[in-house]
Design an enzyme around this catalytic site. Structure first.
Site, PDB file in Angstrom:
ATOM      1  N   LYS A 115       0.506  -7.661   8.051  1.00 49.32           N
ATOM      2  CA  LYS A 115       1.894  -6.690   7.352  1.00 49.32           C
ATOM      3  C   LYS A 115       2.708  -7.019   8.177  1.00 49.32           C
ATOM      4  O   LYS A 115       3.818  -7.471   7.337  1.00 49.32           O
ATOM      5  CB  LYS A 115       1.675  -4.997   7.193  1.00 49.32           C
ATOM      6  CG  LYS A 115       0.285  -4.983   5.988  1.00 49.32           C
ATOM      7  CD  LYS A 115       0.979  -3.243   6.015  1.00 49.32           C
ATOM      8  CE  LYS A 115      -0.274  -3.322   4.519  1.00 49.32           C
ATOM      9  NZ  LYS A 115      -0.233  -1.585   4.428  1.00 49.32           N
ATOM     10  N   LYS A 197      -8.453 -10.453  -5.079  1.00 47.11           N
ATOM     11  CA  LYS A 197      -8.817  -9.559  -6.090  1.00 47.11           C
ATOM     12  C   LYS A 197      -8.165  -9.111  -6.762  1.00 47.11           C
ATOM     13  O   LYS A 197      -7.084  -8.953  -6.454  1.00 47.11           O
ATOM     14  CB  LYS A 197      -9.406  -8.459  -4.981  1.00 47.11           C
ATOM     15  CG  LYS A 197      -8.441  -7.625  -4.141  1.00 47.11           C
ATOM     16  CD  LYS A 197      -9.228  -7.129  -2.717  1.00 47.11           C
ATOM     17  CE  LYS A 197      -7.868  -5.720  -2.737  1.00 47.11           C
ATOM     18  NZ  LYS A 197      -8.463  -4.805  -1.583  1.00 47.11           N
ATOM     19  N   LYS A 200      -3.205  -4.287  -6.631  1.00 47.05           N
ATOM     20  CA  LYS A 200      -2.060  -2.934  -6.905  1.00 47.05           C
ATOM     21  C   LYS A 200      -0.213  -3.308  -6.827  1.00 47.05           C
ATOM     22  O   LYS A 200       0.463  -3.337  -7.009  1.00 47.05           O
ATOM     23  CB  LYS A 200      -2.069  -1.782  -6.589  1.00 47.05           C
ATOM     24  CG  LYS A 200      -1.614  -1.261  -5.409  1.00 47.05           C
ATOM     25  CD  LYS A 200      -2.291   0.173  -5.327  1.00 47.05           C
ATOM     26  CE  LYS A 200      -2.964   0.580  -3.792  1.00 47.05           C
ATOM     27  NZ  LYS A 200      -3.863   1.570  -3.647  1.00 47.05           N
TER      28      LYS A 200
END
Ligand code: ATP
Ligand code: LTN
Length: 332
Positions: A115, A197, A200
């Site tokens: 991140k 995968k 969202k």
């Protein structure tokens, strides 16, 4: 004598829409667990501000996520559902645990490394100490089991280490939580890149299906899902796209992969995709209907999360009081 049920804890960040992947891989299984465990499901809003959020969107998405828990079939009589920010004990325990966690341990967390690369302009201290808050979430409730995906395994291991360290210094205080790996946890892949995968946060909305998407849009996305040019409906090398659609059909309809394979032998992708689309629409229809109802019934949803927070706060306070006493704070 009634057997005491084990405590199961999980949380989801309100950081985007809930996808078919989240539903089939996680929430659907939770519905089956509510009979056998005492379950707590938290909307982790404190966690979500470690990356920049638009305040109005965050508020909206948080309520939507909780309504979706209800729409998917989580019963507030059997599960505690609440917003993390409504239970101050999470932030309070996180502070304490910060003082029992080493910089070195946090520097090794792959999510932090990942991140901080993706949000290089905002590497804040919260992003760094995120796993400590997650440890506090879990340890406050004397949790036995935490359903986790592979991406969260490292964080859970850290929570166990912190708990064991604290127990070692001050005597038994926290239950050491175990990971809970669901027996059936379909891994749903992206519709546009079937080797990744379904997520969202995919910038391409064609890659994922939201659980509250309308039928036309679902059908369009499945129709344009990436497959291969071979033309047969089976599993195998280079067939990730078809394989993904087969597992989506299997998970939404209950039919086995083997049965799907033999039923579609010799048939074309068009016909197959139309059936997958229909199965997904039918599976999500009742969820969307209930979701729309809950979104109209603000008072009910508010009651659920208010009572959920009261219950959670009561349980959390018991652990926190014990911790305060053990570290040497004066009784209030
Ligand atoms: P992000 O895109 O922000 O990484 P996400 O969509 O991957 O988010 P998470 O909030 O990280 O979702 O995960 C919530 C739960 O859903 C986890 O238990 C995770 O294992 C499960 N999950 C997420 N994506 C999938 C998927 N494609 N297939 C199966 N389960 C999934
Ligand atoms: N970090 C998790 C969300 C999360 C969580 C938790 C999961 C926050 N607190 C406690 C399990 C237990 C995520 O990003 N999926």
């Amino acid at each position: 004598m009634e057997e005491v049920k084990k405590i199961l804890y999980s949380a989801v960040q309100p950081s985007g829409c809930v996808t078919l992947g989240n539903y089939l891989g996680a929430i659907k299984n939770w519905v089956d667990l509510q009979e056998s465990y005492n379950c707590m499901y938290c909307v982790a809003d404190l966690h979500s501000i470690t990356v920049r959020q638009t305040p109005a969107d965050l508020r909206k998405r948080s309520v939507e996520l909780l309504s979706l828990f209800l729409a998917c079939g989580l019963d507030p009589e059997k599960n505690i559902m609440y917003f993390q920010s409504h239970v101050p004990a999470h932030a309070e325990l996180a502070w304490i645990l910060n003082c029992y966690t080493y910089m070195g341990e946090l520097s090794r967390m792959t999510q932090f490394k990942d991140k901080s690369q993706r949000h290089a302009d905002n590497i804040n201290a919260g992003l760094f100490t995120y796993p400590v808050l997650m440890a506090a979430d879990i340890l406050l409730y004397q949790t036995d089991l935490v359903p986790v995906g592979v991406d969260q395994k490292q964080h859970l291991e850290l929570a166990r280490d912190i708990a064991a360290r604290f127990n070692g210094i001050y005597s038994e205080t926290f239950k050491i939580p175990e990971p809970y790996i669901a027996k059936v946890g379909a891994k749903i892949m992206s519709l546009t890149e079937p080797t990744k995968k379904m997520s969202k946060s995919d910038p391409n909305p064609k890659g994922f299906i939201s659980v509250v998407e309308d039928a036309d849009s679902i059908a369009k996305k499945i129709k344009s899902a990436v497959t291969d040019s071979e033309g047969s409906i089976r599993r195998g090398e280079g067939k990730e796209g078809i394989e993904n659609l087969m597992s989506i059909l299997s998970a939404t309809s209950g039919e086995s992969i083997e049965s799907i394979e033999s039923r579609f032998a010799g048939k074309g992708y068009g016909e197959f995709k139309a059936e997958v689309a229909e199965a997904v629409v039918e599976c999500l229809r009742p969820i969307k209907e209930k979701y729309d109802q809950y979104m109209q019934d603000k008072a009910y949803v508010e009651k659920v999360y208010t009572e959920g927070a009261q219950h959670a706060q009561y349980l959390a306070r018991r652990t926190l009081d014990k911790v305060y006493r053990k570290v040497g704070f004066v009784k209030r």
